[in-house]
Write an enzyme that holds these catalytic residues in place. Structure first.
Site, PDB file in Angstrom:
ATOM      1  N   SER B  20     -47.436 -57.754 -42.137  1.00 22.86           N
ATOM      2  CA  SER B  20     -47.983 -59.561 -41.897  1.00 22.86           C
ATOM      3  C   SER B  20     -48.807 -59.736 -43.117  1.00 22.86           C
ATOM      4  O   SER B  20     -49.496 -59.009 -43.958  1.00 22.86           O
ATOM      5  CB  SER B  20     -47.745 -59.398 -40.215  1.00 22.86           C
ATOM      6  OG  SER B  20     -49.060 -60.342 -40.007  1.00 22.86           O
ATOM      7  N   HIS B  47     -44.731 -62.168 -42.991  1.00 19.18           N
ATOM      8  CA  HIS B  47     -45.043 -63.631 -42.397  1.00 19.18           C
ATOM      9  C   HIS B  47     -45.711 -64.402 -42.913  1.00 19.18           C
ATOM     10  O   HIS B  47     -46.975 -63.998 -43.692  1.00 19.18           O
ATOM     11  CB  HIS B  47     -46.059 -62.994 -40.644  1.00 19.18           C
ATOM     12  CG  HIS B  47     -45.832 -62.992 -39.346  1.00 19.18           C
ATOM     13  ND1 HIS B  47     -46.128 -61.306 -38.531  1.00 19.18           N
ATOM     14  CD2 HIS B  47     -43.907 -62.226 -39.460  1.00 19.18           C
ATOM     15  CE1 HIS B  47     -45.009 -61.181 -38.055  1.00 19.18           C
ATOM     16  NE2 HIS B  47     -43.989 -61.469 -38.554  1.00 19.18           N
ATOM     17  N   ASP B 140     -45.239 -57.513 -33.892  1.00 24.49           N
ATOM     18  CA  ASP B 140     -43.133 -58.053 -34.294  1.00 24.49           C
ATOM     19  C   ASP B 140     -43.208 -56.810 -35.359  1.00 24.49           C
ATOM     20  O   ASP B 140     -44.171 -56.219 -35.416  1.00 24.49           O
ATOM     21  CB  ASP B 140     -44.235 -59.224 -34.734  1.00 24.49           C
ATOM     22  CG  ASP B 140     -42.349 -59.565 -35.732  1.00 24.49           C
ATOM     23  OD1 ASP B 140     -41.036 -59.271 -34.989  1.00 24.49           O
ATOM     24  OD2 ASP B 140     -41.733 -60.182 -36.628  1.00 24.49           O
TER      25      ASP B 140
END
Ligand SMILES: C[S@@+](CC[C@H](N)C(=O)[O-])C[C@H]1O[C@@H](n2cnc3c(N)ncnc32)[C@H](O)[C@@H]1O
Lengths: 272, 196
Positions: B20, B47, B140
């Site tokens: 991310s 992301h 995540d």
């Protein structure tokens, strides 16, 4: 390699759903379906897929709860604004040449795509001569689509998309707000028929000039994608239009040669 | 006798990578000089904002000699290719080893979600999969990487002290002990060893 227990259980569950309730998920992409069934276990209160199978066989309400996971009741208004812009500039001018229009929104979920399309048609002066068939397999989603009630939170995000999609008025002209929800204007619904229809098991019900089916085909395997596109090809009249989701294509279907791209980027096609 | 780590590293079928915040920089460092005939598919979830077209494919086409693609529904991942999940869609791998996309609800506020890719890839490739979790300000990927470990796959976490955002690597380390915790340079070396 012998199959693992979970894969076997899933196959049996899908088979049980088909035999008992005639919903056919046998040709769906399994990875996301599996993830959703595993989530359903928790909410429905079962410790294994086999237990869930037993439960839904005898309890239609439990099946209805499972159906909320097997289908994907998520949608947005004006998802991918560029798609709606492409419709305005490249499809609407040709639709204008018809005295009356039949439009099919397949897999309409909770209605967001339907209201988006109705707004677009209204602004382009086509809604009055249109009949929109909005179909899905999830009766709860169809009911919510019919009601046209959405949360105020989601409407805020849709307002931006509406503008990017070439909206000509204020988005708030199309709903009335009450507390933290909004009710979509009922004039948008007057030309819509909501109906239960499965791309997996049902056949064509009308000749149409434009079909929008977005983010449904990604849930199907190739064979079922083929079936669905076959239905669209059959339903579309001469030189009819087909719009798909932004990551869907005709490439892997046997109908690739029977449509031409209108907007490659926005996945809008026209029957040859 | 069970195979050693380095034996396992040479028997892989695919590599999945999650990241991310700070991920682009990390990934470009890691993949610099990867040979264009790298023997495995590399599949990445980064992301990104959902409603903006992402430039990531074009950027990496310029940055590395691998073949860079956005993962397409029903495509079969090929060796030497670097795939990115499209913004707004979860990316999964099916049992027939083709990609599938979905607009299922977000996981850890993210779509694409790293967990979603990792879980499905673990399911499909089992101990022939390597999972790499890099920098990120979100948890995540931790559970997904744990799934990969449980299926016998090789697991790698970026050294958190080196990561631009350490939440993602630290979340994984809280859950389990991966096979490797390495700085990017080390992950690069390891990748080169995975190349058969
Ligand atoms: C992710 S939603 C897409 C909603 C909307 N079209 C959009 O793009 O926002 C997928 C919808 O497809 C419906 N669906 C799944 N299988 C179907 C089938 N066999 N026939 C018709 N609709 C189906 C689901 O019930 C769900 O409402």
């Amino acid at each position: 390699m012998p199959e693992r227990a979970l894969e076997i259980e899933l196959r049996l569950l899908i088979e049980a759903v088909y035999l008992r309730y005639s919903y056919d998920f046998r040709n769906y992409a399994m990875a996301s379906l599996k993830r959703r069934v595993v989530q359903a276990l928790r909410t429905i209160g079962c410790s294994s897929v086999s237990e869930l199978q037993g439960k839904i066989l005898h309890d239609p309400q439990a099946f209805m709860a499972l159906l909320q996971y097997l289908t994907i009741p998520v949608s947005e208004m004006f998802r991918d604004p560029a798609y709606y812009l492409a419709l305005r500039t490249q499809v609407v001018p040709l639709l204008r040449t018809y005295p009356s229009l039949k439009i099919w929104i397949a897999g309409c979920s909770t209605g967001e795509e339907v209201y988006s399309m109705a707004i677009l048609l209204k602004e382009e002066g086509l809604l009055e001569r249109s009949l929109i068939y909005a179909t899905d397999i999830n009766p709860q989603s169809l009911e919510r689509a019919r009601q046209g009630v959405y949360t105020l939170d989601s409407i805020r995000a849709y307002t931006e998309s509406y503008q990017k999609a070439g909206g000509k008025r204020l988005f708030s002209d199309y709903y009335t707000a009450a507390y933290d929800a909004v009710l979509m204007d009922k004039s948008l619904r007057e030309h819509v028929t909501f109906a239960d229809h499965s791309l997996a098991t049902d056949s064509v019900f009308a000749e149409t000039q434009f079909i929008s089916c977005r983010n449904v085909l990604i849930y199907f395997d190739r064979a079922l994608q083929d079936r669905a596109i076959g239905l669209f090809h059959e339903s579309l009249g001469h030189r009819g239009f087909l719009g798909l989701g932004s990551k869907e294509s005709l490439d892997f279907t046997s109908f690739a040669e029977q449509f031409e791209p209108v907007s490659k980027r926005e996945r809008v096609f026209r029957k040859l | 006798m069970s195979p050693t780590l380095s034996q396992r590293a040479t028997r892989l079928q695919a590599v999945v990578i999650g990241m991310s915040a700070g991920g682009l920089e990390a990934l470009s460092q890691m993949l610099r000089d990867m040979p264009e005939d790298f023997g495995l598919p590399l599949i990445v979830v980064q992301h990104v904002p959902e409603n903006h077209p992402s430039q990531i494919v074009e950027i990496f086409q310029r940055l590395c000699s691998l073949q860079v693609d956005e993962a397409r529904d029903k495509d079969r991942p090929k060796p030497g290719h670097l795939y990115f999940a499209p913004p707004g869609y979860h990316l999964q791998v099916e049992m027939d080893r083709t990609f599938s996309l979905s607009v299922d609800p977000r996981v850890h506020y993210a779509r694409p979600s790293i967990d979603v890719l990792f879980d499905s890839a673990a399911d499909v490739w089992g101990d022939q999969l390597a999972g790499i979790l890099l920098t990120g300000a979100n948890s995540d990927g931790a559970e997904g990487l744990h799934s990969i470990a449980r299926y016998g796959g090789l697991t790698v976490v970026q050294e958190p002290t080196e990561a631009l955002a350490d939440t993602m690597p630290r979340s994984a380390l809280k859950l389990f002990q991966p096979d490797y915790v390495l700085p990017l340079a080390g992950i690069r070396q390891l990748l080169l060893r995975m190349d058969r």
